[in-house]
Enzyme design. Structure first.
Site, mmCIF file in Angstrom:
data_model
loop_
_atom_site.group_PDB
_atom_site.id
_atom_site.type_symbol
_atom_site.label_atom_id
_atom_site.label_comp_id
_atom_site.label_asym_id
_atom_site.label_seq_id
_atom_site.Cartn_x
_atom_site.Cartn_y
_atom_site.Cartn_z
ATOM 1 N N GLU A 26 0.856 -1.178 0.000
ATOM 2 C CA GLU A 26 0.000 0.000 0.000
ATOM 3 C C GLU A 26 0.891 1.227 0.000
ATOM 4 O O GLU A 26 2.102 1.147 0.234
ATOM 5 C CB GLU A 26 -0.918 0.002 1.223
ATOM 6 C CG GLU A 26 -0.164 -0.022 2.535
ATOM 7 C CD GLU A 26 -1.083 -0.222 3.735
ATOM 8 O OE1 GLU A 26 -1.872 0.702 3.998
ATOM 9 O OE2 GLU A 26 -1.002 -1.264 4.392
ATOM 10 N N LYS A 36 2.701 4.624 1.203
ATOM 11 C CA LYS A 36 3.182 5.195 2.460
ATOM 12 C C LYS A 36 2.849 6.682 2.426
ATOM 13 O O LYS A 36 3.431 7.444 1.655
ATOM 14 C CB LYS A 36 4.693 4.984 2.620
ATOM 15 C CG LYS A 36 5.225 5.410 3.985
ATOM 16 C CD LYS A 36 6.716 5.160 4.115
ATOM 17 C CE LYS A 36 7.186 5.384 5.535
ATOM 18 N NZ LYS A 36 6.814 6.689 6.086
ATOM 19 N N ARG A 42 1.845 8.890 11.988
ATOM 20 C CA ARG A 42 1.229 7.626 12.414
ATOM 21 C C ARG A 42 0.429 7.853 13.692
ATOM 22 O O ARG A 42 0.931 8.406 14.668
ATOM 23 C CB ARG A 42 2.342 6.607 12.663
ATOM 24 C CG ARG A 42 1.869 5.236 13.166
ATOM 25 C CD ARG A 42 1.600 4.320 12.025
ATOM 26 N NE ARG A 42 1.312 2.967 12.485
ATOM 27 C CZ ARG A 42 2.225 2.007 12.647
ATOM 28 N NH1 ARG A 42 3.508 2.265 12.412
ATOM 29 N NH2 ARG A 42 1.858 0.789 13.021
ATOM 30 N N ARG A 98 2.312 7.358 17.592
ATOM 31 C CA ARG A 98 2.924 6.027 17.580
ATOM 32 C C ARG A 98 3.681 5.721 18.864
ATOM 33 O O ARG A 98 3.920 4.562 19.183
ATOM 34 C CB ARG A 98 3.871 5.880 16.386
ATOM 35 C CG ARG A 98 4.973 6.899 16.366
ATOM 36 C CD ARG A 98 5.851 6.758 15.140
ATOM 37 N NE ARG A 98 6.820 5.689 15.290
ATOM 38 C CZ ARG A 98 7.688 5.328 14.360
ATOM 39 N NH1 ARG A 98 7.684 5.957 13.190
ATOM 40 N NH2 ARG A 98 8.561 4.374 14.557
ATOM 41 N N GLU A 149 -2.955 6.782 9.429
ATOM 42 C CA GLU A 149 -2.183 7.999 9.193
ATOM 43 C C GLU A 149 -3.067 9.212 9.390
ATOM 44 O O GLU A 149 -4.201 9.269 8.896
ATOM 45 C CB GLU A 149 -1.633 8.000 7.763
ATOM 46 C CG GLU A 149 -0.454 8.897 7.563
ATOM 47 C CD GLU A 149 0.862 8.285 8.041
ATOM 48 O OE1 GLU A 149 1.875 8.996 7.970
ATOM 49 O OE2 GLU A 149 0.861 7.114 8.461
ATOM 50 N N PHE A 207 -8.410 10.747 8.919
ATOM 51 C CA PHE A 207 -7.749 9.499 9.324
ATOM 52 C C PHE A 207 -7.792 8.509 8.166
ATOM 53 O O PHE A 207 -8.870 8.113 7.718
ATOM 54 C CB PHE A 207 -8.466 8.910 10.543
ATOM 55 C CG PHE A 207 -7.776 7.719 11.161
ATOM 56 C CD1 PHE A 207 -6.933 7.881 12.249
ATOM 57 C CD2 PHE A 207 -7.985 6.438 10.680
ATOM 58 C CE1 PHE A 207 -6.308 6.799 12.840
ATOM 59 C CE2 PHE A 207 -7.362 5.342 11.247
ATOM 60 C CZ PHE A 207 -6.517 5.527 12.343
ATOM 61 N N LYS A 235 9.312 -0.847 4.750
ATOM 62 C CA LYS A 235 9.019 0.436 4.112
ATOM 63 C C LYS A 235 10.014 0.644 2.978
ATOM 64 O O LYS A 235 11.209 0.385 3.133
ATOM 65 C CB LYS A 235 9.070 1.582 5.113
ATOM 66 C CG LYS A 235 10.367 1.747 5.858
ATOM 67 C CD LYS A 235 10.258 2.843 6.901
ATOM 68 C CE LYS A 235 11.534 2.915 7.746
ATOM 69 N NZ LYS A 235 11.424 3.924 8.828
#
Length: 536
Positions: A227, A229, A234, A249, A274, A314, A400
């Site tokens: 998906e 980034k 976060r 996070r 995110e 969000f 990532k």
């Protein structure tokens, strides 16, 4: 106070993360309750002392020394607590550490004091302390520790002290209050594990590893989903028993900064995703830049105008809890199916799902990564379909793959002293690029990316080439024939009406020093504008 002062002094000169963990764990073993709990809360920025504010401390020192002399001292030192601690006039007799107030005495006295009483109490204690003790007192009161201590590192120190998993500490943390007597009793084996009574608790997040070429050779693309980034921050959106919370996070509660999003949490569960600025448009959700999000970050209160112009949004990519059902043990692909169904019932003006990417092999994913559809995308996430949601950074599960950073050559324009161990050096740099007719315009700031040896050389250059002073900031000689060129790396760039240049960089850092390059050959503003146009 002496033990806390010794801890701060040692931490300030300890760069190693593991060494910091050892120091903290040793402090927790040696220091009794409730002192260690209050000290820990101060370091974790969870200690609230409303009776004393920085402006009142300035008034205290203003009554003891010349205002201009203090201003020069503060400019040189760069830290309010350290400046006051060093400049505070000594008593006729040398302070004795036996006369020093304890951490618990200071905290409990100030928490019971009014705003009128607080400064007088601090003033009396400052007279009883030596410089390290004064510094510890002022940091205890105001916070603002600059010694590489994150909230997670402090929780890891607690976990090491009690020989438990750090995720156990994180899941309990928001139900605890200083001085954490029940927590320490459990960690030392003299009490039961505290029950997290807080509604909507934080759940430790799962983190990724940066992928490299060797990984692609051993990973089967059929085993993974991918998906985008997204270039936000976060967060975790949680609701339970009518309580809605938004966490970073690291477990910091930022609900007060985003009331519009928190009020829209109309579910019972926990989502990972995110935080962005976005609003529905004709072609779907229009996502703003990170610069737009910055208008909302780090604010204790927000205005109606800020909420209206920069609405919080969000973008979900995982579900941890659905009602009372904990989903973290399920494979990612099963959680993803639950997530799609869950988010379909939420307000589309505030919530959506990060779409999964269709790819057959790594080459196809590389092509998608190289040409994302939106500027707010900074790469791709690669997740093993069978992976459960595990706290920490488990190997081989999530990766990532960020886009290659942008690079430009820019000219140093301004420099400012740093903080902590860098307070004596010019380590914060503003740099610019050329605009017609031969004008430098600032386009960003950076304070990392160089070695300690390079810092010494830049600091000397700044001192030797200062042409003007603006308070703590020095303007440095910068022209076509004279100046210091930085190669600057950054993750993204957006248009910005708040900056004179009209552009704002995302995560700029010094990639290397170009002592060899004439300033006239640095990049032009048009180069950065083309980068934006290329991303749009």
């Amino acid at each position: 106070m002496d033990r806390f002062a010794d801890l701060l002094d040692t931490l300030a000169f300890t760069p190693s993360r593991n060494a910091k963990l050892t120091l903290l764990a040793d402090y927790l073993r040696r220091v009794p309750d409730p002192e260690r709990g209050y000290a820990l809360a101060a370091l974790a920025r969870d200690l609230d002392i409303p009776a004393v504010k920085p402006a009142q401390l300035r008034e205290l020192i203003g009554a003891r020394m010349d205002a201009e002399l203090f201003a020069y001292s503060y400019d040189y030192v760069g830290d309010l607590a350290e400046t006051i601690a060093l400049a505070w006039p000594e008593r006729a007799s040398i302070p004795s550490r036996n006369d020093a107030p304890g951490v618990a005495e200071v905290v409990e006295t100030l928490q019971a004091a009014s705003r009128r009483e607080g400064p007088a109490l601090v003033e009396a204690w400052l007279d009883r302390l030596d410089p390290p003790g004064r510094y510890a007192l002022l940091k205890l009161v105001t916070g603002g520790f600059r010694m590489g201590l994150s909230a997670r590192l402090i929780k890891q120190a607690l976990a090491g002290f009690g020989q438990v998993e750090v995720n156990e500490i994180e899941e309990l943390w928001h139900g605890l209050a200083p001085p954490y007597l029940d927590l320490f009793a459990w960690l030392e084996g003299t009490g039961d594990k505290p029950v997290n009574a807080a509604a909507a608790p934080f759940r430790p997040v799962m983190l990724s590893h940066a992928i490299d070429e060797a990984d692609f050779e051993r990973l089967d693309p059929a085993d993974f989903a991918a998906e985008w980034k997204w270039d936000g921050i976060r967060v975790q959106a949680v609701s339970e028993r009518g309580i809605n919370r938004l966490y970073t996070r690291t477990g910091d509660d930022i609900s007060a900064s985003f009331p519009d999003l928190v009020d829209a949490i109309a579910f019972d569960g926990a989502l990972d995703g995110e935080l962005l600025v976005a609003r529905p448009g004709e072609g779907g959700v229009e996502t703003g830049s990170f610069s737009d999000l910055q208008q909302r970050l780090n604010r204790k209160t927000v205005t109606a105008k800020q909420v209206r112009e920069h609405p919080a949004f969000f973008r979900a990519y995982d579900i941890l809890q659905d009602g009372r059902e904990d989903l973290r043990a399920l494979p990612f692909i099963a959680r993803r199916a639950r997530l799609d169904a869950f988010v379909a019932g939420l307000d589309p003006a505030r919530f959506d799902c990060s779409p999964l990417l269709d790819f057959a092999d790594w080459d196809e994913l590389a092509r998608l990564r190289a040409d994302p559809p939106f500027a707010v995308i900074e790469g791709v996430m690669i997740k093993r379909k069978a992976a459960p949601y595990l706290p920490g950074r488990p190997k081989g599960e999530w990766f990532k793959w960020k886009r290659d950073p942008f690079l430009i050559d820019a000219v140093l324009m301004y420099a400012q002293r740093g903080h902590g161990k860098r307070s004596g050096y010019y380590s914060d740099y503003t740099f610019g690029v050329w605009r017609e007719p031969g004008e430098l315009v600032p386009v960003g700031k950076a304070y990392f990316g160089f070695t300690d040896e390079e810092l010494l050389k830049i600091d000397k250059y700044v001192r030797d080439n200062t042409i003007e002073r603006f308070g703590p900031v020095r303007s440095v000689r910068a022209g076509p024939d004279k100046g210091l060129v930085f190669e600057v790396a950054f993750e993204g760039i957006n248009r910005s009406s708040r900056h004179k240049s009209g552009v704002a960089m995302r995560f700029p850092r010094i990639s290397r020093l170009r002592w060899d390059k004439p300033p006239a050959e640095a990049d032009r503003l048009e180069t950065l504008e083309r980068m934006i146009d290329g991303e749009d």
